[in-house]
Design a protein around this motif. Structure first.
Motif, mmCIF file in Angstrom:
data_model
loop_
_atom_site.group_PDB
_atom_site.id
_atom_site.type_symbol
_atom_site.label_atom_id
_atom_site.label_comp_id
_atom_site.label_asym_id
_atom_site.label_seq_id
_atom_site.Cartn_x
_atom_site.Cartn_y
_atom_site.Cartn_z
ATOM 1 N N LYS A 117 63.856 21.422 80.932
ATOM 2 C CA LYS A 117 63.597 20.330 79.969
ATOM 3 C C LYS A 117 64.078 20.652 78.557
ATOM 4 O O LYS A 117 64.231 19.752 77.742
ATOM 5 C CB LYS A 117 62.092 20.036 79.924
ATOM 6 N N GLN A 118 64.257 21.947 78.252
ATOM 7 C CA GLN A 118 64.623 22.316 76.880
ATOM 8 C C GLN A 118 65.878 21.573 76.405
ATOM 9 O O GLN A 118 65.988 21.225 75.234
ATOM 10 C CB GLN A 118 64.841 23.830 76.762
ATOM 11 N N ASP A 177 70.543 32.333 78.319
ATOM 12 C CA ASP A 177 70.264 32.346 79.761
ATOM 13 C C ASP A 177 69.025 31.494 80.046
ATOM 14 O O ASP A 177 68.000 31.659 79.387
ATOM 15 C CB ASP A 177 70.003 33.798 80.181
ATOM 16 N N GLY A 178 69.135 30.607 81.024
ATOM 17 C CA GLY A 178 67.952 29.864 81.450
ATOM 18 C C GLY A 178 68.188 28.371 81.502
ATOM 19 O O GLY A 178 68.414 27.736 80.474
ATOM 20 N N GLY A 179 68.144 27.817 82.704
ATOM 21 C CA GLY A 179 68.150 26.367 82.866
ATOM 22 C C GLY A 179 69.508 25.695 82.798
ATOM 23 O O GLY A 179 69.593 24.468 82.867
ATOM 24 N N ILE A 180 70.582 26.469 82.687
ATOM 25 C CA ILE A 180 71.912 25.842 82.597
ATOM 26 C C ILE A 180 72.262 25.210 83.950
ATOM 27 O O ILE A 180 72.322 25.887 84.983
ATOM 28 C CB ILE A 180 72.986 26.894 82.218
ATOM 29 N N ARG A 181 72.469 23.915 83.935
ATOM 30 C CA ARG A 181 72.834 23.201 85.163
ATOM 31 C C ARG A 181 74.099 22.372 84.988
ATOM 32 O O ARG A 181 74.754 22.037 85.964
ATOM 33 C CB ARG A 181 71.695 22.253 85.594
ATOM 34 N N ARG A 182 74.400 21.986 83.749
ATOM 35 C CA ARG A 182 75.481 21.031 83.505
ATOM 36 C C ARG A 182 76.329 21.427 82.306
ATOM 37 O O ARG A 182 75.899 22.231 81.478
ATOM 38 C CB ARG A 182 74.882 19.641 83.237
ATOM 39 N N GLY A 183 77.498 20.773 82.221
ATOM 40 C CA GLY A 183 78.376 21.014 81.078
ATOM 41 C C GLY A 183 77.690 20.693 79.754
ATOM 42 O O GLY A 183 77.850 21.420 78.762
ATOM 43 N N ALA A 184 76.909 19.619 79.727
ATOM 44 C CA ALA A 184 76.244 19.231 78.470
ATOM 45 C C ALA A 184 75.248 20.305 78.026
ATOM 46 O O ALA A 184 75.053 20.514 76.823
ATOM 47 C CB ALA A 184 75.547 17.889 78.633
ATOM 48 N N ASP A 185 74.614 20.995 78.989
ATOM 49 C CA ASP A 185 73.685 22.087 78.615
ATOM 50 C C ASP A 185 74.463 23.201 77.913
ATOM 51 O O ASP A 185 73.974 23.803 76.955
ATOM 52 C CB ASP A 185 73.006 22.687 79.856
ATOM 53 N N ILE A 186 75.667 23.451 78.415
ATOM 54 C CA ILE A 186 76.495 24.502 77.805
ATOM 55 C C ILE A 186 76.886 24.088 76.386
ATOM 56 O O ILE A 186 76.765 24.874 75.438
ATOM 57 C CB ILE A 186 77.761 24.761 78.662
ATOM 58 N N ILE A 187 77.301 22.837 76.244
ATOM 59 C CA ILE A 187 77.716 22.353 74.909
ATOM 60 C C ILE A 187 76.561 22.477 73.914
ATOM 61 O O ILE A 187 76.728 22.967 72.791
ATOM 62 C CB ILE A 187 78.218 20.889 75.005
ATOM 63 N N LYS A 188 75.372 22.063 74.320
ATOM 64 C CA LYS A 188 74.205 22.148 73.418
ATOM 65 C C LYS A 188 73.929 23.603 73.043
ATOM 66 O O LYS A 188 73.626 23.924 71.886
ATOM 67 C CB LYS A 188 72.984 21.512 74.083
ATOM 68 N N SER A 189 74.036 24.503 74.015
ATOM 69 C CA SER A 189 73.787 25.927 73.734
ATOM 70 C C SER A 189 74.792 26.476 72.740
ATOM 71 O O SER A 189 74.439 27.225 71.826
ATOM 72 C CB SER A 189 73.875 26.756 75.028
ATOM 73 N N LEU A 190 76.059 26.090 72.913
ATOM 74 C CA LEU A 190 77.102 26.592 72.005
ATOM 75 C C LEU A 190 76.863 26.075 70.590
ATOM 76 O O LEU A 190 76.967 26.821 69.614
ATOM 77 C CB LEU A 190 78.490 26.172 72.502
ATOM 78 N N ILE A 191 76.494 24.807 70.495
ATOM 79 C CA ILE A 191 76.259 24.240 69.154
ATOM 80 C C ILE A 191 75.082 24.958 68.480
ATOM 81 O O ILE A 191 75.101 25.208 67.275
ATOM 82 C CB ILE A 191 75.993 22.715 69.244
ATOM 83 N N LEU A 192 74.089 25.317 69.259
ATOM 84 C CA LEU A 192 72.898 25.947 68.665
ATOM 85 C C LEU A 192 73.062 27.457 68.432
ATOM 86 O O LEU A 192 72.115 28.119 68.020
ATOM 87 C CB LEU A 192 71.674 25.661 69.544
#
Ligand code: HOC
Length: 365
Positions: free
Chosen positions: A40-41, A292-307
């Motif tokens: 959910k994060q 690390d944690g909860g990555i399932r989709r490309g959008a999750d990766i994009i959000k992580s990179l931005i943060l």
């Protein structure tokens, strides 16, 4: 996520693996509150696209620890791959190699450091170390990793003891009961000489491994000594507090994996995305951070990179893909890459360097 092959690998894993094995891989510790919030994060953030950009070509490559990698993710260290498929870590490592992304091999893998190293031709091979309470075995593991030519050591520091995983307790299950996860110990000359005897059965071997696997006495000082004594870059995994991150940097770690261990250790551990920006602020911009944690989709990766992440780990998705062997893992990795590419274009970005804070909004509710 629907896969390129049309196979939902998590569903397939649930259907084909034993309840024990699937429970072990999918479960978290305690209340499993962190398990659900690791997913959910990402929903707390929305992406804001920019339009009318030339996005015909997108480039997902990035640089990590001096290597070019084809996409900003690495295969997380997960133990015991042979409970999923007999080719185990060899299949996962080959799939990572084909995708051009690093494979982090677990201490408790079912093939040895040397065996995995042999099947990786192109992509980086990292070795994850659970710091054994026997220093000579630890030393031997490090020397073997150096000799095998691994790219770096990933030291997991969030496991002074194993988290309380109720699903495994209720099944009375531990994957070494299936003979999985012992290869690095069985192949180790120091472990052999000190702990094994020709008459031992597998249950006794398992007991010997378990007796030294974790080390509740591990401190920053000991990790610093190791950093000084090895030629390999050391990356510390399992950090969630900015001050600990800074301390890892100060003792000479080359990077950090911001992780709550897939919600399998501390019950209610904070989700990694929540602490990522504060850690980035503390360690500065030039220090590699991996989420690390909860990555399932490309959008999750994009959000992580931005943060603030430089890259992310992919864990459960690929281990479920391993039910289909090497090609199952390849399917997971290529689907993720395709999803990342599509969403970069839709965001108005041509590369991961184009993802900025003005593409992201944290929701207030
Ligand atoms: C007692 C051995 O990281 C996990 C893995 C492996 C833990 C080793 C257990 O399950 O989270």
């Amino acid at each position: 996520m629907s896969r390129k092959t049309g196979v939902d690998w998590e569903k397939k894993a649930k259907e084909t693996l034993s309840a024990n094995a699937f429970g072990y891989l999918s479960g978290g510790s305690g209340s499993e509150v962190s398990l659900s919030y690791n997913i959910k994060q990402f929903d707390r953030y929305r992406l804001i696209p920019r339009v009318l950009r030339e996005v015909s070509l997108t480039d997902t490559t990035t640089h990590l620890f001096g290597s070019s990698i084809q996409a900003p993710y690495l295969l997380a260290p997960i133990g015991f791959h042979t409970i999923v498929h007999e080719a185990g870590e060899l299949a996962s490592a080959r799939a990572a190699d084909a995708a051009g992304v690093p494979f982090i091999q677990s201490t408790v893998s079912s093939y040895s450091i040397e065996e995995v190293s042999e099947v990786m031709a192109v992509a980086d091979h990292y070795f994850q170390l659970y710091w054994p309470s026997d220093d000579d075995v630890r030393e031997s593991f490090v020397r073997r990793a150096e000799a095998a030519g691994v790219k770096g050591l990933v030291i997991t520091v969030d496991t002074p003891v194993l988290g309380r995983r109720e699903i495994d307790l209720s099944h009375n299950y531990f994957p070494m009961d299936e003979g999985a996860g012992m290869a690095n110990f069985l192949a180790d000359p120091v472990f052999q000489a000190r702990y094994l005897s020709p008459t031992m059965d597998s249950a006794e071997v398992k007991q010997k491994i378990q007796s030294i696997l974790f080390n509740p006495s591990l401190t920053f000082k000991k990790v610093q000594q190791l950093i000084k004594s090895t030629s390999l870059p050391v990356i510390i995994k399992g950090v969630l507090h900015p001050d600990d991150a800074k301390r890892c940097q100060d003792i000479g770690a080359k990077g950090i994996i911001v992780s709550n261990h897939g919600a399998r250790q501390l019950d209610s551990a904070i989700e990694p995305l929540e602490v990522l920006s504060a850690i980035r602020e503390k360690v500065g911009n030039d220090f590699p951070l991996i989420l690390d944690g909860g990555i399932r989709r490309g959008a999750d990766i994009i959000k992580s990179l931005i943060l603030g992440a430089d890259a992310v780990l992919v864990g459960r998705p690929y281990i479920y893909g391993l039910t289909g062997g090497e090609s199952g893992v390849m399917d997971v990795l290529s689907t993720l890459k395709e999803d990342l590419e599509i969403n970069l274009k839709l965001l108005g970005a041509t590369s991961i360097l184009d993802c900025h804070h003005d593409h992201l909004k944290r929701l207030e509710r």
